[in-house]
Design a protein around this motif. Structure first.
Motif, PDB file in Angstrom:
ATOM      1  N   GLN A 100      -5.932   6.163  -1.334  1.00 31.23           N
ATOM      2  CA  GLN A 100      -7.012   7.043  -1.677  1.00 31.23           C
ATOM      3  C   GLN A 100      -8.055   6.311  -2.482  1.00 31.23           C
ATOM      4  O   GLN A 100      -7.901   5.423  -3.168  1.00 31.23           O
ATOM      5  CB  GLN A 100      -6.611   8.136  -2.659  1.00 31.23           C
ATOM      6  CG  GLN A 100      -5.425   8.895  -2.279  1.00 31.23           C
ATOM      7  CD  GLN A 100      -6.024  10.149  -1.185  1.00 31.23           C
ATOM      8  OE1 GLN A 100      -7.208  10.226  -1.060  1.00 31.23           O
ATOM      9  NE2 GLN A 100      -4.912  10.752  -0.476  1.00 31.23           N
ATOM     10  N   SER A 150     -12.877   6.418  -3.054  1.00 37.57           N
ATOM     11  CA  SER A 150     -14.258   6.991  -3.016  1.00 37.57           C
ATOM     12  C   SER A 150     -15.201   6.049  -3.784  1.00 37.57           C
ATOM     13  O   SER A 150     -14.913   5.400  -4.796  1.00 37.57           O
ATOM     14  CB  SER A 150     -14.089   8.577  -3.672  1.00 37.57           C
ATOM     15  OG  SER A 150     -13.347   9.367  -2.824  1.00 37.57           O
ATOM     16  N   LYS A 200      -5.073  13.604   3.405  1.00 42.72           N
ATOM     17  CA  LYS A 200      -6.431  13.376   2.937  1.00 42.72           C
ATOM     18  C   LYS A 200      -7.026  14.652   3.134  1.00 42.72           C
ATOM     19  O   LYS A 200      -8.414  14.539   3.298  1.00 42.72           O
ATOM     20  CB  LYS A 200      -6.995  12.081   3.454  1.00 42.72           C
ATOM     21  CG  LYS A 200      -6.448  10.835   2.908  1.00 42.72           C
ATOM     22  CD  LYS A 200      -6.876   9.538   3.509  1.00 42.72           C
ATOM     23  CE  LYS A 200      -6.139   8.367   2.977  1.00 42.72           C
ATOM     24  NZ  LYS A 200      -6.751   7.219   3.667  1.00 42.72           N
ATOM     25  N   TRP A 233     -10.416  12.426  -6.332  1.00 42.52           N
ATOM     26  CA  TRP A 233     -11.132  11.036  -6.397  1.00 42.52           C
ATOM     27  C   TRP A 233     -12.476  10.895  -6.092  1.00 42.52           C
ATOM     28  O   TRP A 233     -13.415  10.082  -6.717  1.00 42.52           O
ATOM     29  CB  TRP A 233     -10.263   9.769  -5.689  1.00 42.52           C
ATOM     30  CG  TRP A 233      -8.934  10.471  -5.700  1.00 42.52           C
ATOM     31  CD1 TRP A 233      -7.910  10.659  -4.720  1.00 42.52           C
ATOM     32  CD2 TRP A 233      -8.053  10.543  -6.875  1.00 42.52           C
ATOM     33  NE1 TRP A 233      -6.750  11.262  -5.167  1.00 42.52           N
ATOM     34  CE2 TRP A 233      -6.845  11.153  -6.453  1.00 42.52           C
ATOM     35  CE3 TRP A 233      -8.144  10.210  -8.101  1.00 42.52           C
ATOM     36  CZ2 TRP A 233      -5.608  11.162  -7.463  1.00 42.52           C
ATOM     37  CZ3 TRP A 233      -7.181  10.825  -9.127  1.00 42.52           C
ATOM     38  CH2 TRP A 233      -5.848  11.073  -8.634  1.00 42.52           C
ATOM     39  N   ASP A 265      -0.949   5.930  -6.158  1.00 42.27           N
ATOM     40  CA  ASP A 265      -1.067   6.736  -5.032  1.00 42.27           C
ATOM     41  C   ASP A 265       0.187   7.638  -4.765  1.00 42.27           C
ATOM     42  O   ASP A 265       0.080   8.765  -4.407  1.00 42.27           O
ATOM     43  CB  ASP A 265      -1.610   5.838  -3.865  1.00 42.27           C
ATOM     44  CG  ASP A 265      -2.193   6.673  -2.809  1.00 42.27           C
ATOM     45  OD1 ASP A 265      -1.705   7.626  -2.265  1.00 42.27           O
ATOM     46  OD2 ASP A 265      -3.151   6.475  -2.217  1.00 42.27           O
ATOM     47  N   THR A 269      -0.335  11.878  -5.530  1.00 45.36           N
ATOM     48  CA  THR A 269      -0.761  12.659  -4.391  1.00 45.36           C
ATOM     49  C   THR A 269       0.346  13.503  -3.719  1.00 45.36           C
ATOM     50  O   THR A 269       1.616  13.032  -4.049  1.00 45.36           O
ATOM     51  CB  THR A 269      -1.125  11.857  -3.187  1.00 45.36           C
ATOM     52  OG1 THR A 269      -0.247  10.850  -2.925  1.00 45.36           O
ATOM     53  CG2 THR A 269      -2.541  10.955  -3.581  1.00 45.36           C
ATOM     54  N   GLN A 314      -6.310  15.901  -0.713  1.00 45.83           N
ATOM     55  CA  GLN A 314      -5.928  14.907  -1.693  1.00 45.83           C
ATOM     56  C   GLN A 314      -6.734  13.919  -1.981  1.00 45.83           C
ATOM     57  O   GLN A 314      -6.797  13.308  -2.936  1.00 45.83           O
ATOM     58  CB  GLN A 314      -4.484  14.357  -1.380  1.00 45.83           C
ATOM     59  CG  GLN A 314      -3.391  15.232  -1.396  1.00 45.83           C
ATOM     60  CD  GLN A 314      -3.025  16.077  -2.698  1.00 45.83           C
ATOM     61  OE1 GLN A 314      -2.439  15.478  -3.298  1.00 45.83           O
ATOM     62  NE2 GLN A 314      -3.193  17.225  -2.607  1.00 45.83           N
ATOM     63  N   GLY A 315      -7.773  13.965  -1.068  1.00 45.93           N
ATOM     64  CA  GLY A 315      -9.041  13.021  -1.384  1.00 45.93           C
ATOM     65  C   GLY A 315      -9.972  13.478  -2.450  1.00 45.93           C
ATOM     66  O   GLY A 315     -10.741  12.672  -2.649  1.00 45.93           O
ATOM     67  N   CYS A 323     -16.030   8.646   1.082  1.00 39.70           N
ATOM     68  CA  CYS A 323     -14.692   9.316   0.765  1.00 39.70           C
ATOM     69  C   CYS A 323     -13.925   9.402   1.699  1.00 39.70           C
ATOM     70  O   CYS A 323     -14.074   9.716   2.970  1.00 39.70           O
ATOM     71  CB  CYS A 323     -14.468  10.860   0.206  1.00 39.70           C
ATOM     72  SG  CYS A 323     -13.128  11.168  -0.417  1.00 39.70           S
ATOM     73  N   SER A 324     -12.473   8.595   1.720  1.00 39.64           N
ATOM     74  CA  SER A 324     -11.367   8.517   2.883  1.00 39.64           C
ATOM     75  C   SER A 324     -10.841  10.086   2.662  1.00 39.64           C
ATOM     76  O   SER A 324      -9.911  10.296   2.077  1.00 39.64           O
ATOM     77  CB  SER A 324     -10.526   7.427   2.472  1.00 39.64           C
ATOM     78  OG  SER A 324      -9.706   7.342   3.596  1.00 39.64           O
ATOM     79  N   THR A 325     -11.521  10.970   3.551  1.00 40.71           N
ATOM     80  CA  THR A 325     -11.068  12.238   3.555  1.00 40.71           C
ATOM     81  C   THR A 325     -10.873  13.155   4.890  1.00 40.71           C
ATOM     82  O   THR A 325     -11.993  12.294   5.764  1.00 40.71           O
ATOM     83  CB  THR A 325     -11.740  12.916   2.459  1.00 40.71           C
ATOM     84  OG1 THR A 325     -11.612  14.522   2.732  1.00 40.71           O
ATOM     85  CG2 THR A 325     -13.548  13.176   3.032  1.00 40.71           C
TER      86      THR A 325
END
Length: 782
Positions: free
Chosen positions: A191, A193, A244, A251, A275, A279, A247-248, A207-209
């Motif tokens: 995760q 951002s 994600k 952050w 992480d 999560t 849960q992304g 953001c890794s989403t």
């Protein structure tokens, strides 16, 4: 004008149906594919890290930040009081707290947010903060939650016919239960951002989403700003699997909170152990069934209860347990059925989406029922499965949707023949009679998986397509690329639509300022939704170009886009020449596209409707070996037929099938989530949580695409492939049970909770041996 095109002519060629590597593949192999943590940090970038609760349940009484404040490099420590807008960032229902200022509901719940000059200083400062609490007794046991009716959302039931009467009047009855383990997503990229102020008075967030729009909306709500204040970008993720989808967001929100107050870039990157702890996972479940059936194993009625271990908040649990209920039938017709789903509240992190979205936890009940009925009648489980398949006249689900396509029997019979099911079964039985230590098992299991978001409004997508005057094409859509090849498939669809080569199409990062109000890339719907939206944009542009060609060249409406050219009655010209000519004649070469899935609806009050647009199908045959002295198991061979409709990209589809199967095999055999008695996650890293390694891959692994055009009007009649193959791994679990069954000479099949670790396999073997011993003594006494 027709803006959706669903059929691909057999002779049309083009980009569809061809194997292309996904757009990041070469960069990933060469190590040049950038993820958020690889990008250069903006000047003056600060780093944030959460401060975590030291207990599982209780109330905060005091916080001592003095040691952290004194640490050089600490810039600011944020609390809930610093949040200008909403503190609750629940994606659907309230309950997910960004920073808690009083009540602690799970171990390691974020309490404060430290921003410092470096990642290491921020982590060090977070560890120095002391949180004083009054601890209360946590609820961690699902049976206690059920007994006390602790729900994150109210129970829900499906009913068709009279299940209780049908079961009571049936020739045979069985009861059973199953504890189903959860699963850690274990994405390679954790995760992360990065938020920074932009030049227009807003925030730009990377953001890794899987859900950029949701991150955008939640950040805006946390900061009490309009949605346009925030732009979220996502180019590629290093895996996600559902981890994600929601849960992304925390952050991204925390990074944005720091950037908003401090006026500079702030980056948040969780350490792998945190992480794991912070999560949600795949929901563990505790399930029960009561079934009635006749001498042939034909089901008369079922009463199934599924209990999701949801954690402390709703997150997506309502829809996840719904899908578990919708799939408790798997591929089998229940003439009388009652299916109940409970959403259990416990003091752990809130569990969340994972590939299959609750479907696997419900579907495994159907496979347990088939195996148990077969064992009770002394029949082969495959015969019981075939007997109970949906077919014409037996085609209404417990939620009253009609199953229109019936391909599973054909798939099973083909695989029976091609993989020599009956011959191998006989050889395995003979082997087991003469092998005292190693026992083999064989099982074939089907999959019928519904495709659509169970939350109706999410079944929509947008896209943006530009044709530049040199004939090159820019593609942007609302889906996110996490390694599954979505960008490549949508680019193939665009190339096919325009009749150009794939390399003409350029793909850019998913951004909320290019395509707004997008849905998450989840529910196996990425290509279905975004591909159709992109095709809609393509066809709008093609309509303009076609009208221009007809007028400009004075030709009929027989204008064909193919082979990088446009042909008409009087000749042809290249696509690039047409693009330039259209531009010079002031023809718009840009369009947005939009798609909303038709036909789907569900009346929750009546528990009836059509929650799914169509079903994907698959069949897997797995052979395993177990060691009855150690409990170890090995999957030696797997054969799969999987239904992908008209495949857009066969190699990507095969890759998704193989990967999903191995991930499902891990869930069912090695991936064992464990919590300590105090509520802290014990399996918080690869030393204590074991995903399958390359050595666990079956020595023989055969995957065949079962291509048959989707009867529904999907994009070029393709079918979703991301989630359905995950459930093919049930064949491994059933094969292990089949091997254990042989210990009692196939007379008693003990239950086997998942994951089927060596310990659980040994317990089941011991139960089978004890049953055999007890019955032999009984016979001797007689």
């Amino acid at each position: 004008m027709r803006h959706f095109e669903t059929d691909k002519k057999p002779t049309s060629g083009g980009a569809l149906g061809k194997s292309h590597y996904h757009d990041s593949a070469i960069k990933q192999v060469c190590g040049s594919a950038n993820y958020i943590d690889d990008n250069p940090e903006p000047a003056g970038c600060l780093h944030g890290y959460p401060v975590l609760a030291p207990i599982t349940a209780g109330v905060i009484t005091a916080i001592d930040t003095s040691a952290a404040d004194a640490l050089e490099g600490v810039v600011r420590i944020f609390s809930a009081a610093d949040i200008p807008g909403k503190i609750d960032i629940g994606p659907v229902f309230p309950g997910d707290v960004l920073l808690t200022d009083k009540e602690i509901q799970y171990h390691h719940q974020p309490v404060l947010f430290v921003v410092a000059e470096s990642h290491d200083i921020a982590r060090q400062a977070a560890d120095l903060i002391v949180i004083h609490c009054d601890e209360s007794k946590a609820v961690l046991d699902i049976h206690q939650a059920i007994a006390e009716k602790r729900w994150v959302r109210p129970p829900h039931s499906l009913q068709r016919g009279e299940a209780e009467r049908a079961i009571s009047e049936a020739k045979h009855q069985l009861k059973g239960e199953l504890t189903v383990g959860g699963q850690e997503h274990f994405y390679l990229e954790g995760q992360i951002s990065l938020a920074q102020p932009n030049q227009d008075g807003g925030l730009f967030v990377q953001c890794s989403t899987q859900h950029p729009t949701e991150v955008q909306h939640l950040i805006a709500k946390v900061l009490k700003q309009p949605f346009h204040y925030v732009t979220v970008e996502m180019r590629r993720m290093g895996g996600a699997f559902g981890g994600k989808e929601t849960q992304g967001a925390p952050w991204g929100c925390l990074a944005a909170l720091g950037a908003y107050h401090l006026g500079c870039a702030v980056k948040v990157r969780l350490a792998r152990t945190d992480d794991f702890r912070l999560t949600g996972k795949r929901h563990p479940f505790y399930n029960k069934y009561h079934v009635g059936f006749d001498d042939d194993g034909l089901i008369d009625g079922v009463d199934i209860e599924v209990n999701g271990y949801c954690g402390y908040s709703p997150d997506l649990s309502d829809a996840i347990v719904d899908r578990a209920m919708f799939h408790a039938d798997n591929a089998y017709y229940y003439p009388n059925a009652k299916i109940t789903g409970n959403r259990c509240k416990v003091n752990t992190v809130s569990h969340t989406a994972f590939r299959g979205f609750g479907g696997p936890q419900g579907m495994i009940m159907a496979e347990q029922i088939m195996d148990d009925v077969a064992a009770a009648l002394g029949k082969d489980p495959l015969e019981i499965r075939k007997t109970n398949l949906y077919r014409i006249g037996r085609d209404i689900t417990p939620y009253h949707q009609k199953v229109e396509q019936h391909v599973l029997l054909d798939m099973i019979e083909r695989l029976e023949q091609d993989a020599d099911y009956w011959q191998r079964k006989a050889k395995i039985k003979d082997f087991n009679q003469h092998s005292p230590i190693i026992k083999k098992g064989l099982a074939m299991t089907p999959v019928k998986f519904g495709i659509s978001f169970t939350v109706q409004h999410l079944n929509q997508a947008g896209a943006l397509v530009h044709v530049y005057s040199d004939g090159s094409i820019h593609l942007n859509h609302g889906g996110t690329e996490m390694g599954q090849g979505l960008n490549t498939k949508v680019a193939q669809i665009v190339a096919q639509g325009f009749g150009v080569d794939l390399d003409v199409v350029g793909i850019t990062a998913t951004r909320t300022d290019k395509v707004p109000n997008t849905s998450p890339t989840a529910a196996s719907s990425g290509t279905d939704l975004n591909g159709m939206a992109a095709l809609n944009a393509v066809n709008i542009i093609k309509d303009r170009l076609t009208a221009f060609v007809i007028e400009h060249f004075d030709v009929s409406d027989k204008v064909v886009f193919a082979d990088n050219h446009i042909s008409h009655d009087k000749g042809s010209l290249s696509f690039s020449d047409l693009a330039e000519l259209a531009y010079m004649n002031r023809i718009s070469l840009s369009s947005t596209g939009y798609y909303a899935t038709p036909k789907i609806h569900y009346d929750r009050e009546k528990a009836q409707g059509n929650p799914f647009f169509y079903y994907s199908h698959g069949v897997a045959l797995s052979e395993v070996e177990i060691d009855i002295l150690t409990g170890e198991n090995t999957v030696t061979r797997v054969d799969i037929y999987h239904d992908v409709g008209n495949s857009i990209n066969p190699s990507l589809d095969v890759g998704q099938i193989e990967g999903a199967f191995i991930q499902g095999m891990g869930w069912l055999t090695t991936e064992d989530l464990q919590w300590k008695p105090n509520g802290e996650l014990a399996s918080a890293g690869p030393a204590t949580y074991k995903i399958p390694a390359i050595g666990d891959t079956p020595a023989e692994f055969n995957v065949t695409l079962y291509e048959s055009a989707n009867p529904e009007a999907t994009v070029f009649r393709s079918k979703a492939v991301g989630e359905p193959p995950f459930m093919l791994s049930f064949s491994v679990w059933s094969a292990i049970r089949n091997a254990i069954h042989s210990v009692s000479d196939y007379r008693y099949a003990p239950p086997l909770d998942t994951p089927a670790t060596p310990e659980r396999i040994l317990q089941a073997v011991t139960a089978a041996e004890q049953w055999l011993l007890d019955n032999e003594q009984e016979n001797d006494n007689d």
